[in-house]
Scaffold this motif. Structure first.
Motif, PDB file in Angstrom:
ATOM      1  N   GLN A 241       0.694  -1.128  -0.002  1.00 16.38           N
ATOM      2  CA  GLN A 241      -0.192   0.055  -0.211  1.00 16.38           C
ATOM      3  C   GLN A 241       1.025   1.195   0.193  1.00 16.38           C
ATOM      4  OE1 GLN A 241      -3.564   0.863   2.354  1.00 16.38           O
ATOM      5  NE2 GLN A 241      -2.737   1.450   4.328  1.00 16.38           N
ATOM      6  N   ASN A 242       1.461   1.210   0.819  1.00 17.71           N
ATOM      7  CA  ASN A 242       2.818   2.751   1.395  1.00 17.71           C
ATOM      8  C   ASN A 242       3.733   2.352   0.723  1.00 17.71           C
ATOM      9  OD1 ASN A 242       1.067   3.527   2.194  1.00 17.71           O
ATOM     10  ND2 ASN A 242       1.001   1.467   4.739  1.00 17.71           N
ATOM     11  N   GLY A 243       4.441   1.776  -0.611  1.00 19.40           N
ATOM     12  CA  GLY A 243       5.694   1.194  -0.742  1.00 19.40           C
ATOM     13  C   GLY A 243       5.835   2.852  -2.590  1.00 19.40           C
ATOM     14  N   GLY A 244       4.867   3.380  -2.980  1.00 17.09           N
ATOM     15  CA  GLY A 244       5.091   4.313  -4.140  1.00 17.09           C
ATOM     16  C   GLY A 244       4.105   3.892  -4.853  1.00 17.09           C
ATOM     17  N   ASP A 245       3.078   2.687  -5.452  1.00 18.58           N
ATOM     18  CA  ASP A 245       2.695   2.505  -6.145  1.00 18.58           C
ATOM     19  C   ASP A 245       1.576   3.368  -6.425  1.00 18.58           C
ATOM     20  OD1 ASP A 245       4.494   0.856  -6.739  1.00 18.58           O
ATOM     21  OD2 ASP A 245       3.988  -1.024  -6.749  1.00 18.58           O
ATOM     22  N   TYR A 246       0.911   4.000  -5.325  1.00 21.32           N
ATOM     23  CA  TYR A 246      -0.713   3.928  -5.650  1.00 21.32           C
ATOM     24  C   TYR A 246      -0.844   5.441  -4.761  1.00 21.32           C
ATOM     25  CZ  TYR A 246      -1.804  -1.493  -5.020  1.00 21.32           C
ATOM     26  OH  TYR A 246      -1.535  -2.041  -5.625  1.00 21.32           O
ATOM     27  N   ASP A 247      -1.444   6.470  -5.457  1.00 21.16           N
ATOM     28  CA  ASP A 247      -1.796   7.270  -4.650  1.00 21.16           C
ATOM     29  C   ASP A 247      -2.388   7.484  -3.785  1.00 21.16           C
ATOM     30  OD1 ASP A 247      -4.800   7.042  -5.571  1.00 21.16           O
ATOM     31  OD2 ASP A 247      -4.706   8.151  -8.789  1.00 21.16           O
ATOM     32  N   ALA A 248      -3.067   8.980  -3.996  1.00 24.64           N
ATOM     33  CA  ALA A 248      -3.369   9.153  -2.077  1.00 24.64           C
ATOM     34  C   ALA A 248      -4.882   8.905  -2.089  1.00 24.64           C
ATOM     35  CB  ALA A 248      -3.948  10.769  -2.003  1.00 24.64           C
ATOM     36  N   ARG A 253      -1.079   4.287  -9.666  1.00 23.38           N
ATOM     37  CA  ARG A 253      -0.548   5.026 -10.283  1.00 23.38           C
ATOM     38  C   ARG A 253      -0.764   4.805 -11.702  1.00 23.38           C
ATOM     39  NH1 ARG A 253       1.439   9.500  -6.942  1.00 23.38           N
ATOM     40  NH2 ARG A 253       1.394   8.915  -5.223  1.00 23.38           N
ATOM     41  N   PRO A 254      -0.661   6.259 -13.000  1.00 22.89           N
ATOM     42  CA  PRO A 254      -0.925   5.556 -14.327  1.00 22.89           C
ATOM     43  C   PRO A 254       0.894   5.072 -14.635  1.00 22.89           C
ATOM     44  CG  PRO A 254      -1.240   7.757 -13.751  1.00 22.89           C
ATOM     45  CD  PRO A 254      -0.736   7.546 -12.882  1.00 22.89           C
ATOM     46  N   ASP A 255       1.045   5.730 -14.210  1.00 25.25           N
ATOM     47  CA  ASP A 255       2.860   4.751 -15.144  1.00 25.25           C
ATOM     48  C   ASP A 255       3.353   3.471 -14.398  1.00 25.25           C
ATOM     49  OD1 ASP A 255       3.352   6.193 -12.319  1.00 25.25           O
ATOM     50  OD2 ASP A 255       5.169   5.954 -12.087  1.00 25.25           O
ATOM     51  N   HIS A 256       2.389   3.016 -13.759  1.00 27.58           N
ATOM     52  CA  HIS A 256       1.682   1.401 -13.716  1.00 27.58           C
ATOM     53  C   HIS A 256       1.238   1.232 -14.278  1.00 27.58           C
ATOM     54  CE1 HIS A 256       5.461   1.386 -10.357  1.00 27.58           C
ATOM     55  NE2 HIS A 256       4.593   2.676  -9.210  1.00 27.58           N
ATOM     56  N   ARG A 257       1.781  -0.211 -15.074  1.00 23.63           N
ATOM     57  CA  ARG A 257       0.343  -0.918 -15.807  1.00 23.63           C
ATOM     58  C   ARG A 257      -0.053  -0.296 -16.403  1.00 23.63           C
ATOM     59  NH1 ARG A 257      -0.214  -6.757 -14.517  1.00 23.63           N
ATOM     60  NH2 ARG A 257       2.058  -7.585 -13.560  1.00 23.63           N
ATOM     61  N   PRO A 258       0.223   1.640 -17.793  1.00 21.50           N
ATOM     62  CA  PRO A 258      -1.033   1.881 -17.957  1.00 21.50           C
ATOM     63  C   PRO A 258      -1.622   1.507 -18.935  1.00 21.50           C
ATOM     64  CG  PRO A 258       1.057   1.754 -19.158  1.00 21.50           C
ATOM     65  CD  PRO A 258       1.504   0.717 -17.590  1.00 21.50           C
ATOM     66  N   GLY A 259      -2.861   1.921 -18.882  1.00 22.13           N
ATOM     67  CA  GLY A 259      -4.010   1.702 -19.560  1.00 22.13           C
ATOM     68  C   GLY A 259      -4.221   0.445 -18.795  1.00 22.13           C
ATOM     69  N   GLU A 260      -4.330  -0.067 -18.303  1.00 24.63           N
ATOM     70  CA  GLU A 260      -4.537  -1.680 -17.780  1.00 24.63           C
ATOM     71  C   GLU A 260      -5.151  -1.574 -16.535  1.00 24.63           C
ATOM     72  OE1 GLU A 260      -2.031  -5.368 -17.236  1.00 24.63           O
ATOM     73  OE2 GLU A 260      -0.870  -4.102 -18.461  1.00 24.63           O
ATOM     74  N   THR A 261      -6.746  -1.903 -16.523  1.00 24.03           N
ATOM     75  CA  THR A 261      -7.699  -2.120 -15.339  1.00 24.03           C
ATOM     76  C   THR A 261      -8.083  -3.703 -14.980  1.00 24.03           C
ATOM     77  OG1 THR A 261      -9.318  -2.492 -16.996  1.00 24.03           O
ATOM     78  CG2 THR A 261      -8.770  -0.244 -16.352  1.00 24.03           C
ATOM     79  N   HIS A 266      -2.516  -5.393  -9.769  1.00 19.64           N
ATOM     80  CA  HIS A 266      -1.997  -5.036  -7.843  1.00 19.64           C
ATOM     81  C   HIS A 266      -0.527  -6.552  -7.874  1.00 19.64           C
ATOM     82  CE1 HIS A 266      -5.038  -2.468  -7.586  1.00 19.64           C
ATOM     83  NE2 HIS A 266      -5.265  -3.812  -7.993  1.00 19.64           N
ATOM     84  N   ILE A 267      -0.380  -6.789  -8.768  1.00 22.98           N
ATOM     85  CA  ILE A 267       1.182  -7.463  -8.885  1.00 22.98           C
ATOM     86  C   ILE A 267       2.253  -6.840 -10.015  1.00 22.98           C
ATOM     87  CG2 ILE A 267       2.712  -9.582  -9.779  1.00 22.98           C
ATOM     88  CD1 ILE A 267      -0.660 -11.447  -9.430  1.00 22.98           C
ATOM     89  N   THR A 268       2.940  -6.835  -9.191  1.00 21.78           N
ATOM     90  CA  THR A 268       4.349  -5.714  -9.456  1.00 21.78           C
ATOM     91  C   THR A 268       4.946  -6.220 -11.420  1.00 21.78           C
ATOM     92  OG1 THR A 268       5.937  -6.965  -8.535  1.00 21.78           O
ATOM     93  CG2 THR A 268       4.911  -5.089  -7.496  1.00 21.78           C
ATOM     94  N   ASP A 269       5.235  -5.127 -12.133  1.00 18.82           N
ATOM     95  CA  ASP A 269       5.740  -5.006 -12.996  1.00 18.82           C
ATOM     96  C   ASP A 269       6.783  -5.711 -13.095  1.00 18.82           C
ATOM     97  OD1 ASP A 269       3.646  -3.258 -13.181  1.00 18.82           O
ATOM     98  OD2 ASP A 269       5.293  -2.024 -13.356  1.00 18.82           O
TER      99      ASP A 269
ATOM    100  N   LEU B 171     -12.164   0.610  -4.403  1.00 15.09           N
ATOM    101  CA  LEU B 171     -12.695  -0.278  -5.834  1.00 15.09           C
ATOM    102  C   LEU B 171     -12.573  -0.127  -6.602  1.00 15.09           C
ATOM    103  CD1 LEU B 171     -15.011  -2.411  -2.399  1.00 15.09           C
ATOM    104  CD2 LEU B 171     -12.748  -3.389  -3.789  1.00 15.09           C
ATOM    105  N   GLY B 172     -11.740   0.435  -7.147  1.00 15.46           N
ATOM    106  CA  GLY B 172     -12.583   0.918  -8.918  1.00 15.46           C
ATOM    107  C   GLY B 172     -11.950   0.410  -9.692  1.00 15.46           C
ATOM    108  N   PRO B 173     -11.406   0.328 -10.663  1.00 22.71           N
ATOM    109  CA  PRO B 173     -10.784   0.039 -11.213  1.00 22.71           C
ATOM    110  C   PRO B 173      -9.375  -0.197 -11.784  1.00 22.71           C
ATOM    111  CG  PRO B 173     -12.331   1.215 -13.026  1.00 22.71           C
ATOM    112  CD  PRO B 173     -12.500   1.692 -11.733  1.00 22.71           C
ATOM    113  N   ARG B 174      -8.141   0.532 -10.470  1.00 30.03           N
ATOM    114  CA  ARG B 174      -6.835   0.569 -10.684  1.00 30.03           C
ATOM    115  C   ARG B 174      -6.517   0.442  -9.362  1.00 30.03           C
ATOM    116  NH1 ARG B 174      -3.241   1.016 -14.355  1.00 30.03           N
ATOM    117  NH2 ARG B 174      -2.566   2.168 -13.400  1.00 30.03           N
ATOM    118  N   GLY B 175      -7.974   0.154  -8.570  1.00 31.93           N
ATOM    119  CA  GLY B 175      -8.031   0.699  -6.738  1.00 31.93           C
ATOM    120  C   GLY B 175      -7.629  -0.401  -5.621  1.00 31.93           C
TER     121      GLY B 175
END
Lengths: 269, 269
Positions: A241-248, A253-261, A266-269, B171-175
């Motif tokens: 949760q707190n490693g920097g991959d997610y926003d507030a 964040r959009p730079d991880h798996r861009p465009g994917e849903t 939620h598995i690291t690239d 709980l959204g597409p990238r949450g």
């Protein structure tokens, strides 16, 4: 290892029961310590209700309804208070004691309706109470709680062992029943990883209602190998949760798996 | 509509209980018929065990153990026989009678550990027995059973109503908690669609532990709109098992969602 083996099958003479026996024997034979919560044998109560939380001043002999008949039950709040006060139901406290002892959790069950049997879901519902398994404030991130890789259970490794009548391909990456690790996402990610545990790829036994003796022997051998390998098996690389991959807002964040849903992101690239 | 409303919350004075009351009132006010299975109020037994399947000749008064103490319990087989013989536990038969009456199923629950509360999982475990909800031979496809869009429950529409403390984006597409319809895949696809039902997009109430009065009013209004719209709401477009999208091993053919994996591929392009 100190292994707590959770087992949920109504028939000890089942394939699942035989696998459980073999797995525990392999662990103890290798010098590990093993305790078991055989939920059917324990007649485990699956349902969260008022009786789980026995508040003072009556103490454990006084039921919730006798104490506070007029008050609404608020599960998280009441559970946290009971946990803090030591007034959780004795069967829940016994599981907490086992968890405190264990460094490893094995969760074994037959896949029913693509999830855990109710008795096992009810183990998590009742044992993983607020203040213990979730809802613990994160001192480093105001407004957040410790979860997804952090938490009071972060010292443990968890291995899921699943038996299913489905053939393997139908639970594979494009199989009609759904990709297994994604079908199990609520358990693997939403429960075990949520509480901080290190989550290993599941052991899966397919076609479990029709294994030949030879196939059973192979499955049992694989299970024994997998349980003995727990300390050095690479875990599923879920994002913290707190490693920097997610926003507030806790959106990836959009730079991880861009465009994917979807839950695969939620598995690291 | 003839609506069976399944409800699983330990506190009737909860947000979930209030939403349930509003939803049922909207339905009956519009002239629909509504029956309810309030699982906590019914003290529903969640655990599948021998007592569910009471074989002859002793009949319903004789317990499974008294009849066949030496035999292994095989859940699917024993359930199918008990269903065929009319010897399922009376509480299960009562739910079958409600389902036979209903053309619509509403499944309402608080999201606990990213799934249903155990008492509700145990409703599906015990009520959706072999021969009734699965394991019915497909006359047109030898070796297959009727499922994923076909089955004895294919005349029904199903709407899930979920309350969660999680904010919507998580709980959204990238949450971080996972995309809601994928987190609920075991229920929506693996249970409701599996048994043939037409599955509607879930109603979700986020931040459910901290709604203002105004937010509650909005959520209740949305719920009422959604339940009244059940007959003409476009369903989730899950693929049928036998529509040609899957190969003989029930793996999605490569011309659909080429190169993609994961449970998202089971919605039509």
């Amino acid at each position: 290892m100190n292994v707590l083996w959770l087992f949920a099958h109504p028939e000890p003479r089942s394939l699942g029961g035989s696998l459980r026996d073999r797995g525990i024997k392999a662990l103890t034979g290798a010098g590990h310590s093993c305790r078991e919560s055989d939920l059917y044998a324990m007649n485990w109560k699956p349902t969260v209700d008022r009786e789980d939380f026995v508040p003072g001043p009556g103490g454990p002999e006084t039921s919730y309804d006798e104490c506070r008949p007029e008050e609404r039950l608020i599960v998280g709040t009441d559970a946290r208070r009971a946990y803090r006060d030591g007034t959780l139901s004795p069967d829940i406290r016994a599981e907490h004691e086992k968890l405190a002892w264990a460094d490893t959790l094995v969760v074994q069950f037959p896949l029913w309706w693509y999830g855990m049997p109710a008795i096992l879901k009810g183990w998590f519902d009742r044992v993983f109470v607020k203040g213990f398994a979730y809802g613990v404030r994160d001192p480093d991130h105001p407004g957040r709680t410790l979860r997804y890789g952090e938490g009071l259970l972060a010292d443990k490794r968890a291995l899921t062992v699943m038996t299913s009548g489905s053939p393997g391909p139908a639970l594979g990456p494009r199989g009609v029943n759904g990709q297994l690790d994604q079908v199990l996402f609520p358990l693997l990610h939403g429960t075990l990883w949520y509480t901080g545990m290190t989550v290993l790829p599941p052991v899966a036994v397919y076609g479990a209602d029709r294994l030949s003796d030879r196939q059973f022997a192979d499955a049992a051998d694989e299970l024994c190998e997998r349980v003995l390998a727990i300390p050095h098996t690479p875990p599923i690389a879920y994002r913290t949760q707190n490693g920097g991959d997610y926003d507030a807002e806790l959106v990836l964040r959009p730079d991880h798996r861009p465009g994917e849903t979807g839950i695969g992101v939620h598995i690291t690239d």
